[in-house]
Design an enzyme around this catalytic site. Structure first.
Site, PDB file in Angstrom:
ATOM      1  N   SER A 183     -81.388 -48.391  83.084  1.00 31.60           N
ATOM      2  CA  SER A 183     -82.314 -49.509  82.938  1.00 31.60           C
ATOM      3  C   SER A 183     -81.770 -50.751  83.645  1.00 31.60           C
ATOM      4  O   SER A 183     -81.572 -50.734  84.855  1.00 31.60           O
ATOM      5  CB  SER A 183     -82.586 -49.746  81.449  1.00 31.60           C
ATOM      6  OG  SER A 183     -83.757 -50.495  81.249  1.00 31.60           O
ATOM      7  N   GLU A 187     -80.622 -66.388  74.026  1.00 28.99           N
ATOM      8  CA  GLU A 187     -81.178 -67.516  74.772  1.00 28.99           C
ATOM      9  C   GLU A 187     -81.146 -67.246  76.271  1.00 28.99           C
ATOM     10  O   GLU A 187     -82.138 -67.456  76.975  1.00 28.99           O
ATOM     11  CB  GLU A 187     -80.403 -68.792  74.445  1.00 28.99           C
ATOM     12  CG  GLU A 187     -81.193 -70.066  74.690  1.00 28.99           C
ATOM     13  CD  GLU A 187     -82.428 -70.163  73.804  1.00 28.99           C
ATOM     14  OE1 GLU A 187     -83.465 -70.616  74.330  1.00 28.99           O
ATOM     15  OE2 GLU A 187     -82.368 -69.785  72.620  1.00 28.99           O
ATOM     16  N   HIS A 202     -87.154 -43.250  77.424  1.00 22.77           N
ATOM     17  CA  HIS A 202     -86.376 -44.161  78.258  1.00 22.77           C
ATOM     18  C   HIS A 202     -84.877 -44.017  77.984  1.00 22.77           C
ATOM     19  O   HIS A 202     -84.061 -44.165  78.891  1.00 22.77           O
ATOM     20  CB  HIS A 202     -86.835 -45.596  77.977  1.00 22.77           C
ATOM     21  CG  HIS A 202     -86.164 -46.639  78.802  1.00 22.77           C
ATOM     22  ND1 HIS A 202     -86.159 -46.614  80.184  1.00 22.77           N
ATOM     23  CD2 HIS A 202     -85.474 -47.755  78.444  1.00 22.77           C
ATOM     24  CE1 HIS A 202     -85.504 -47.670  80.642  1.00 22.77           C
ATOM     25  NE2 HIS A 202     -85.070 -48.365  79.608  1.00 22.77           N
TER      26      HIS A 202
END
Length: 317
Positions: A142, A238, A297
């Protein structure tokens, strides 16, 4: 105050692409934790928005052979531990040294406000230099697959072979609502000074509203960490949130990687589709595309024996 926040294959059918492009068919400022789970401090965090490499944490599984080492790169929300059992098996079966690495803002690696493929590639090449590894086999899942592709395309001399696991060199469509996952993690509320099992159960109960699949919740929860009675996410939510478009995208390249390349997808996943084949052929002209049956996945978790067999077969001359 800095923050730390979280595979036999079926037969291969030739698609008629260059170098045997083919496919198979059938087929993760402590303040008031009662008002929200904070991202705990991580020593060594970047405080500047800089492209300077960070010193990545890694684990080494030593093999007795002298063949090129294997380097595993995890995906978004993951960590180096995702590949530990795979690494141990590959050491036993191939004799090669295997490294598993935590990306910046993941696992135990430093946090940084910057999270792009350029910076992650810089981190990787910096580490390889520190370890005096002049050439390796890169295996990335990924997001880690995009880091591996970026490295192979920008510094091909470092990459002897390339394995890209369930991702393509293109914009990743919204197969998963990552924004919602991030927001759900930010909103988790856990009291301090409670048993880890209780904290984990509370976090999963709150994530369940948005993250419907239990396996995904369990994966995200691998990032829940405790320090001094306080619970938080070890990943930098964040930075991930701010750079999600960068992570879902892929840099533009006019160069190609001519080395042996395997794109390994899950038959139940949509992350490598036929729409991606032209760009894969353009950038990686000697690529094979294969799919592992009944794998999602997270191929290495769903079908670890098939995943390992695919890699071992690919490594053979």
């Amino acid at each position: 105050m800095s923050n730390f926040a979280m595979s036999a294959l079926c037969r291969v059918f030739t698609r008629g692409a260059p170098c045997g492009l083919s496919s198979c068919s059938s087929v993760t400022g402590l303040r008031d934790f009662c008002s929200g789970v904070s991202r705990l401090d991580r020593a060594g965090s970047d405080s500047m928005r800089t492209a300077s490499p960070v010193n990545l944490t890694y684990d080494v599984f030593d093999g007795k052979g002298d063949s090129t080492p294997l380097v595993f790169l995890h995906g978004l929300f993951g960590s180096k531990s995702n590949f530990h059992s795979i690494a141990k098996s590959l050491v036993q079966r191939t004799g090669r040294k295997v490294l598993t690495i935590d990306a910046r803002n993941h696992g135990k690696s430093p946090h940084s406000p910057v999270l792009t493929y350029d910076t992650m590639t810089s981190d990787l090449t910096h580490l390889l230099g520190q370890l005096h590894i002049g050439k390796c086999v890169l295996i990335g899942h990924s997001m880690g697959g995009k880091v591996a592709m970026t490295t192979a395309l920008s510094q091909p001399n470092l990459v002897e072979r390339l394995v890209v696991v369930d991702i393509s060199p293109s914009l990743t469509s919204a197969h998963t609502n990552f924004h919602a996952y991030i927001q759900a993690m930010k909103e988790v509320k856990i009291p301090s000074d409670i048993p880890r099992s209780t904290a984990r159960r509370l976090a999963e109960d709150q994530l369940r509203k948005i993250v419907k699949e239990r396996s995904v919740r369990q994966f995200l929860l691998t990032n829940l960490e405790e320090q001094n009675g306080q619970y938080g996410w070890r990943i930098n939510l964040e930075s991930i949130s701010n750079h999600l478009e960068d992570i879902l995208g892929f840099p533009e390249f006019d160069t190609t990687y001519e080395g042996p390349t395997l794109f390994l997808g899950g038959s139940s996943s949509a992350y490598i589709s036929s729409d991606d084949y032209p760009e894969i052929q353009r950038l990686f002209p000697c690529a094979d595309i294969q799919y592992i049956p009944d794998a999602s996945h997270w191929i290495h978790a769903d079908k670890p024996l098939d995943f390992i067999s695919s890699i071992i077969t690919f490594l053979q001359p």
